[in-house]
Design a protein around this motif. Structure first.
Motif, short mmCIF file in Angstrom:
data_model
loop_
_atom_site.label_atom_id
_atom_site.label_comp_id
_atom_site.label_asym_id
_atom_site.label_seq_id
_atom_site.Cartn_x
_atom_site.Cartn_y
_atom_site.Cartn_z
N THR A 648 0.82 -1.22 0.00
CA THR A 648 0.00 0.00 0.00
C THR A 648 0.85 1.27 0.00
OG1 THR A 648 -0.17 -0.11 2.42
CG2 THR A 648 -1.95 -1.12 1.14
N GLU A 649 2.15 1.13 0.26
CA GLU A 649 3.04 2.29 0.23
C GLU A 649 3.71 2.49 -1.12
OE1 GLU A 649 5.78 1.57 3.38
OE2 GLU A 649 4.33 2.00 4.97
N LEU A 650 3.50 1.55 -2.07
CA LEU A 650 4.09 1.69 -3.39
C LEU A 650 3.52 2.91 -4.11
CD1 LEU A 650 4.01 -2.03 -4.62
CD2 LEU A 650 6.01 -0.76 -3.83
N LYS A 651 4.31 3.51 -4.97
CA LYS A 651 3.83 4.66 -5.74
C LYS A 651 2.66 4.24 -6.64
CE LYS A 651 8.42 6.77 -5.78
NZ LYS A 651 9.60 7.12 -6.63
N GLY A 652 2.71 3.01 -7.14
CA GLY A 652 1.65 2.53 -8.01
C GLY A 652 0.55 1.78 -7.28
N ALA A 653 0.39 2.06 -5.98
CA ALA A 653 -0.62 1.34 -5.19
C ALA A 653 -2.02 1.55 -5.73
CB ALA A 653 -0.54 1.78 -3.73
N ALA A 654 -2.24 2.65 -6.47
CA ALA A 654 -3.57 2.88 -7.05
C ALA A 654 -3.98 1.76 -7.99
CB ALA A 654 -3.59 4.22 -7.79
N LEU A 655 -3.00 1.16 -8.67
CA LEU A 655 -3.31 0.04 -9.56
C LEU A 655 -3.84 -1.16 -8.77
CD1 LEU A 655 -0.18 0.16 -11.89
CD2 LEU A 655 -2.52 0.83 -12.47
N LEU A 656 -3.39 -1.31 -7.54
CA LEU A 656 -3.84 -2.42 -6.70
C LEU A 656 -5.22 -2.15 -6.12
CD1 LEU A 656 -0.48 -3.05 -4.78
CD2 LEU A 656 -1.30 -4.21 -6.82
N ARG A 657 -5.51 -0.89 -5.87
CA ARG A 657 -6.81 -0.53 -5.29
C ARG A 657 -7.92 -0.47 -6.33
NH1 ARG A 657 -3.34 3.13 -2.43
NH2 ARG A 657 -3.87 4.79 -3.93
N GLY A 658 -7.56 -0.51 -7.62
CA GLY A 658 -8.54 -0.34 -8.69
C GLY A 658 -8.40 1.03 -9.29
N TYR A 659 -8.11 1.08 -10.59
CA TYR A 659 -7.79 2.35 -11.23
C TYR A 659 -8.57 2.50 -12.52
CZ TYR A 659 -4.86 6.11 -13.17
OH TYR A 659 -4.42 7.29 -13.69
N ARG A 660 -9.36 3.58 -12.61
CA ARG A 660 -10.14 3.89 -13.81
C ARG A 660 -11.00 2.71 -14.25
NH1 ARG A 660 -6.87 7.99 -17.87
NH2 ARG A 660 -6.60 9.64 -16.32
N GLY A 661 -11.75 2.20 -13.32
CA GLY A 661 -12.70 1.15 -13.65
C GLY A 661 -12.17 -0.26 -13.53
N THR A 662 -10.86 -0.45 -13.34
CA THR A 662 -10.33 -1.80 -13.19
C THR A 662 -10.63 -2.30 -11.78
OG1 THR A 662 -8.18 -0.97 -12.47
CG2 THR A 662 -8.48 -1.37 -14.84
N PRO A 663 -10.90 -3.60 -11.62
CA PRO A 663 -11.23 -4.11 -10.29
C PRO A 663 -10.03 -4.08 -9.35
CG PRO A 663 -11.04 -5.92 -11.86
CD PRO A 663 -10.97 -4.64 -12.67
N ALA A 664 -10.29 -3.96 -8.07
CA ALA A 664 -9.23 -3.94 -7.07
C ALA A 664 -8.65 -5.34 -6.89
CB ALA A 664 -9.77 -3.43 -5.74
N VAL A 665 -7.39 -5.38 -6.53
CA VAL A 665 -6.70 -6.64 -6.24
C VAL A 665 -7.05 -7.08 -4.82
CG1 VAL A 665 -4.39 -7.58 -5.78
CG2 VAL A 665 -4.80 -6.22 -7.84
N ASP A 666 -7.17 -8.40 -4.62
CA ASP A 666 -7.34 -8.93 -3.27
C ASP A 666 -5.97 -8.94 -2.60
OD1 ASP A 666 -7.64 -10.51 -0.98
OD2 ASP A 666 -9.30 -11.64 -1.87
N LEU A 667 -5.68 -7.89 -1.83
CA LEU A 667 -4.35 -7.73 -1.23
C LEU A 667 -4.03 -8.84 -0.24
CD1 LEU A 667 -4.01 -3.89 -0.62
CD2 LEU A 667 -2.85 -5.28 -2.32
N ASP A 668 -5.04 -9.33 0.48
CA ASP A 668 -4.77 -10.37 1.46
C ASP A 668 -4.30 -11.66 0.78
OD1 ASP A 668 -5.43 -8.74 3.60
OD2 ASP A 668 -7.55 -9.30 3.54
N VAL A 669 -4.95 -12.01 -0.33
CA VAL A 669 -4.54 -13.22 -1.06
C VAL A 669 -3.15 -13.04 -1.64
CG1 VAL A 669 -5.03 -14.68 -3.06
CG2 VAL A 669 -6.89 -13.96 -1.55
N LEU A 670 -2.91 -11.87 -2.26
CA LEU A 670 -1.59 -11.61 -2.84
C LEU A 670 -0.51 -11.64 -1.77
CD1 LEU A 670 0.28 -10.74 -5.13
CD2 LEU A 670 -0.42 -8.37 -4.71
N ALA A 671 -0.77 -11.01 -0.62
CA ALA A 671 0.22 -10.99 0.46
C ALA A 671 0.49 -12.39 0.99
CB ALA A 671 -0.26 -10.09 1.59
N ASN A 672 -0.53 -13.22 1.02
CA ASN A 672 -0.37 -14.60 1.47
C ASN A 672 0.57 -15.34 0.53
OD1 ASN A 672 -1.24 -17.60 1.36
ND2 ASN A 672 -2.07 -16.88 3.31
N GLN A 673 0.40 -15.14 -0.79
CA GLN A 673 1.28 -15.81 -1.76
C GLN A 673 2.72 -15.33 -1.61
OE1 GLN A 673 -0.39 -18.10 -4.54
NE2 GLN A 673 -1.25 -18.09 -2.49
#
Length: 726
Positions: A648-673
């Motif tokens: 969440t501190e990355l400069k491109g964190a907006a891409l993970l949260r959902g950007y311009r209509g793209t769905p948000a990433v499941d951060l918990d699943v990604l962090a688990n991997q």
């Protein structure tokens, strides 16, 4: 990696806190190391004797012809002898049962050639086999200001001018360390100074560990060039959190010259400084970029209580400094909370109408002639419940006014429940007002607003990390038997001197519970078609070769194959391209894998960094890793909540949260991997040199690894020597 335990305070006591000291090579000759050492021990309360067969007494200090002629075995021996006499003297010390030895002489492992390195190795062996603690060689001394055991050869530091205080200092450079020590001229007190030299035995970590158990030391500052054991630095950081003693480190040697011998994306990004910074962040070691101001932050950390939940309040008499404070706080990540209504009302009754009531508070130049205004505004801000610390930025002030104001601020600090820091924003660097602040037990003076903000940020950050670290129980995610399952595959690759293929690498990850794409191996076009039909169209086809690690860059990956004919044609095309581009590569065949829905591309990598272990890297993947380098770093293993915080501190964190209509990433699943991958490289630290998982497609419904490569040590070494084809 040197993984011996940290030396304990008891093991170092006779070296650092001796009751008796012998100076071998002592001399009455002015300027000699032996004479300076005896002079520096003039205020030592224990026994001091000299060793030199030419004299019976030197400046009232008894002198003996040899060590074994001294009536009582000394705790510590300082060797002021040439390098060729050092080893035999250390052997004598060990035979006699001396507790510690300090070696000034240079000419050991720091010199080119084998002779010096072999002599230093002999010293290390004596220490290991006998328990004799050795500081040096090439050491500028150990100074214990509490006991007066100032065992060093530097002149111009008169014992009577030494200031005893709570700051412990360790430096791998004697010159820089003595430069920092001159902060005593401004009234800053030190408990110890250790100039560690070559560290054949006792190193910087051991000496910092000693001070963690010293009641007279409340904060430690360190100039660090490099270490043999990151494991001990990691353990030191954890102990410092438990003891709640801050350690401030200036790490030099940040350039990395090894990138030319690296072939993975991770290896091209991760260098020594990234590894050290990851270690510092994990363990609460406070990193600063330069030695300037190290003593200021140390003073602040030694005086300030644990921070509360509030933010920073700022007061000044200059509108320009108020604006600067906002900029500096924002850059440092320091919160400037709004004033409560109660505080605003109290200040409006005090501040002239043309002043600015807010945070920062500008009380204007009207304070020049009204000390009461200054005092009452400080009192109001110190009682603001939203503040954990108050910064007062001081611009130009007439001499008498500046001194008067300094006394007011120091008086307010004595009765304040929150610490007060002063940003001295003028060029009168050495004046009576500045001295008042520096000699006060409660106020800390910073000669830079930037450094003040950085100190406050570090103070808040470290306390939050300390509380969380002491509470966290880092449960393992992957199966406990996972490494036993994958170890044979890794050992086979080590024996063959090769990297793991993509299929092998992904099978390792699957053993740790990481989701990967479904794929099948094909040795022929017929098998490729069969594999595609079994998986289901559309599919991807790529060459299978442990010598070709970045297949996409070489055009050896074909996407979106919709039917058997397309797969057969792709197989022939990829094989032909491979033979043309990599005629000497070992080619096993092709891999056919399922096409997966696109998502945000994430890279996860790891690189073994000597002395520190496996450094994990993760962030935006694909081509972005080299274009943007928007990455986070941590030492493996890492917990999922730490991964989420860094993502969440990355400069491109907006891409993970959902950007311009793209769905948000499941951060918990990604962090688990990512955490599971980190557990693998931590388990395989003695086998894996580098790892790349690029990309992981992260989406709202999961995260799946599409490509991976694992490079064992032997394969990495062969590549570095030009024996592989990648």
């Amino acid at each position: 990696m040197t993984d011996r335990p940290l030396h304990t305070q008891e093991q170092l006591r006779r070296l650092v806190q001796p009751d008796s000291i012998a100076v071998v090579g002592a001399s009455p000759k002015p300027g000699s190391f032996g004479k300076r050492t005896l002079d520096n021990l003039a205020s030592f309360g224990g026994r001091v004797c000299a060793v030199n067969p030419k004299y019976q007494q030197i400046d009232a200090v008894p002198c003996y012809p040899s060590l074994d002629a001294i009536p009582q075995v000394p705790d510590c021996v300082v060797l002021c002898v040439a390098s060729d006499a050092v080893v035999s003297m250390v052997e004598s010390c060990a035979d006699l049962g001396v507790g510690g030895v300090i070696i000034y002489a240079s000419g050991f492992a720091e010199m080119p050639g084998e002779e010096g390195a072999l002599a230093q190795a002999r010293l290390a062996e004596i220490s290991r086999s006998t328990g004799l603690r050795i500081a040096g060689p090439n050491c500028a001394g150990l100074l214990n200001f509490g006991t007066g055991a100032l065992m060093h050869f530097i002149g111009g530091l008169a014992p009577g001018e030494m200031v005893h205080g709570p700051v412990g200092l360790v430096s791998q450079s004697g010159g820089i360390g003595y430069g920092i020590l001159q902060a005593m001229d401004r009234g800053i007190g030190f408990s110890h100074f250790f100039a560690v030299g070559n560290s054949c035995d006792v190193d910087a970590c051991d000496l910092m560990n000693y001070m963690l158990d010293d009641p007279g030391t409340s904060v430690i500052v360190t100039f660090l060039e490099g270490l043999e054991s990151g494991a001990r630095l990691r353990e030191l950081g954890r102990r410092a959190l438990e003891k709640n003693k801050p350690i401030v480190i200036c790490k030099t040697g940040q350039s990395d010259q090894s990138h030319a011998a690296i072939r993975s994306h991770t290896g091209a990004v991760v260098g020594s400084i990234e590894a050290y910074l990851a270690l510092f962040e994990e363990t609460g070691l406070i990193h600063v970029d330069s030695v300037e101001g190290m003593t200021e932050i140390a003073q602040f950390l030694s005086k300030a209580p644990p921070p509360g939940m509030g933010g920073l309040g700022v007061m000044t008499t200059s509108g320009g400094l108020a604006v600067m404070a906002v900029d500096k706080a924002d850059y440092a990540g320091v919160d400037l909370p709004q004033l409560s209504e109660q505080c605003q009302s109290a200040l409006r009754a005090l501040v002239p109408s043309f002043g600015m009531v807010g945070n920062p508070l500008d009380i204007t130049a009207a304070a020049q002639g009204d000390p009461t205004l200054f005092r009452d505004c400080i009192a109001a801000l110190c009682n603001e419940p939203g503040f954990a610390v108050l910064l007062i930025a001081v611009p130009y002030a007439q001499k008498i006014v500046a001194e008067q104001r300094a006394h007011l601020i120091c008086e307010a600090a004595r009765g304040s429940s929150i610490p007060i820091v002063v940003a001295w924003m003028n060029e009168a660097l050495d004046c009576p007002a500045a001295r008042i602040y520096e000699n006060d037990e409660n106020v800390v003076l910073f000669r830079s607003m930037t450094r003040a903000m950085e100190a406050i940020r570090a103070w808040k950050w470290r306390e939050a990390l300390r509380v969380k670290s002491l509470e966290r129980w880092m449960a393992r995610l992957s199966p406990p038997e996972a490494f036993d399952v994958v170890r044979p595959m890794l050992e086979d690759a080590v024996r063959d001197g090769r990297a793991l293929s993509e299929r092998e690498s992904k099978s390792v990850l699957r053993a740790y519970g990481v989701e990967t794409t479904q794929d099948r191996f094909a040795a022929s076009r017929f098998e490729a078609v069969q594999a595609a039909e079994a998986i289901g169209f559309p599919v991807v086809l790529k060459v299978e070769s442990t010598d070709i690690l970045h297949k996409t860059d070489a055009g050896l990956v074909i996407l979106g194959l919709e039917n058997p004919e397309a797969v057969a044609e792709a197989f022939d095309s990829v094989m032909a391209r491979t033979r043309e581009a990599f005629p000497d590569a070992r080619v096993q065949g092709a891999v056919v894998q399922a096409m997966v829905p696109p998502g945000v591309e994430i890279i996860v990598g790891a690189k073994y960094e000597p002395a520190l272990g496996q450094v994990l890297m993760f962030g935006l993947g694909g081509v972005f890793v080299e274009l943007m380098k928007d990455l986070a770093f941590a030492l493996a293993p890492v917990a999922p909540d730490q991964v989420v915080a860094k993502l969440t501190e990355l400069k491109g964190a907006a891409l993970l949260r959902g950007y311009r209509g793209t769905p948000a990433v499941d951060l918990d699943v990604l962090a688990n991997q990512i955490a599971r991958i980190s557990e693998f490289v931590a388990d395989a630290e003695d086998l894996v040199a580098e790892l790349d998982v690029n990309p992981i497609f992260a989406r709202g419904d999961g995260a799946i690894a599409v490509d991976a490569v694992i490079i064992p040590y032997v394969a990495a070494n062969e590549q570095a020597q030009g024996r592989t084809h990648a």
